[in-house]
Design an enzyme around this catalytic site. Structure first.
Site, PDB file in Angstrom:
ATOM      1  N   LYS A  85       0.863  -1.191   0.000  1.00 18.20           N
ATOM      2  CA  LYS A  85       0.000   0.000   0.000  1.00 18.20           C
ATOM      3  C   LYS A  85       0.893   1.233   0.000  1.00 18.20           C
ATOM      4  O   LYS A  85       1.770   1.390   0.868  1.00 18.20           O
ATOM      5  CB  LYS A  85      -0.886  -0.042   1.244  1.00 18.20           C
TER       6      LYS A  85
HETATM    7  O1  G3P Z   1      -9.194   2.063   4.333  1.00 15.93           O
HETATM    8  C1  G3P Z   1      -9.001   3.362   4.817  1.00 15.93           C
HETATM    9  C2  G3P Z   1      -9.729   3.512   6.069  1.00 15.93           C
HETATM   10  O2  G3P Z   1      -9.091   2.795   7.084  1.00 15.93           O
HETATM   11  C3  G3P Z   1      -9.991   4.875   6.523  1.00 15.93           C
HETATM   12  O3  G3P Z   1     -11.173   4.789   7.190  1.00 15.93           O
HETATM   13  O4  G3P Z   1     -12.895   5.500   8.742  1.00 15.93           O
HETATM   14  O5  G3P Z   1     -10.470   6.150   9.127  1.00 15.93           O
HETATM   15  O6  G3P Z   1     -11.785   7.186   7.290  1.00 15.93           O
HETATM   16  P1  G3P Z   1     -11.610   5.987   8.157  1.00 15.93           P
END
Ligand code: G3P
Length: 215
Positions: A87
């Site tokens: 990634k």
């Molecule tokens: O895959 C990316 C993710 O982990 C981000 O999620 O909820 O932190 O915006 P969030």
């Protein structure tokens, strides 16, 4: 549409795997920190532990932000297990690193994507996956799902085989919308996946069937 789980929590990964609908896992440095995984050796071991639970791709993120650092880290991550996808953040050196990894046959997931232009660059560099963050766009009053639709159109126009991995998915409606607009993958918390199970009429209907079965 593939379902990935967005966590580094082994118990949750096992639960999703046991449900029989899991196609892969995405992690990031914040999710690793949330599980208290510290130190390079422990972090690498944790990625292998995840690969040993699931059968699909497991995204492991580099933390370097320069080309040489990303290449060194990414090559070490890719060597850990055949299921590892490296990634890489959507920055200038990240695009160069994705191109480098593509030429070496190392699969990549371009992360922190918030615009169609960024997604186009990731695909041109040969990313295996592109990760537009839906929820974080919604958080700043921008329609995250519109971005998925735009990327779908662009990739289909030119036959890019980069898979659209909808990230920052927060709830079951996001998952349904992703499926409607043609995301290839949605990576979600376990709670969003299991929420898809629920409907009050299912519960009511089952209770009635079970009561009638006793008659
Ligand atoms: O895959 C990316 C993710 O982990 C981000 O999620 O909820 O932190 O915006 P969030």
């Amino acid at each position: 549409m593939k379902f990935f789980i967005d966590t580094a929590n082994l118990a949750q990964i096992k639960e999703a795997q046991d449900l029989g609908v899991l196609d892969g896992v995405t992690t990031n440095p914040s999710l690793m920190a949330k599980e208290g995984i510290k130190g390079q050796e422990n972090i690498l071991k944790h990625y292998v532990d995840i690969c040993n639970i699931v059968t699909g791709d497991v995204s492991a993120e580099v933390i370097s932000t320069d080309f040489e650092g990303m290449v060194k880290e990414g090559e070490a991550l890719a060597k850990l297990h055949p299921q590892i996808v490296v990634k890489v953040p959507m920055i200038k050196d990240g695009v160069k690193a994705i191109k480098y990894f593509t030429e070496k046959g190392i699969r990549t997931n371009c992360t922190l994507v918030f615009s169609a232009g960024q997604a186009l660059l990731a695909a041109k560099a040969g990313a295996s996956y592109v990760s537009p963050f839906i929820g974080r766009l919604d958080d700043v009053s921008t329609d995250g799902m519109q971005l998925i639709e735009d990327i779908r159109i662009i990739y289909d126009n030119y036959g890019f085989d980069t898979e659209i991995l909808a990230a920052s998915v927060r709830h079951p409606i996001h998952i349904i919308q992703c499926a409607k607009v043609g995301a290839d993958v949605a990576t979600c918390p376990l709670s969003a996946i299991t929420a898809l199970l629920n409907h009050p009429l299912t519960d009511k209907g089952l209770a009635q069937f079970l009561a009638d079965a006793k008659k």
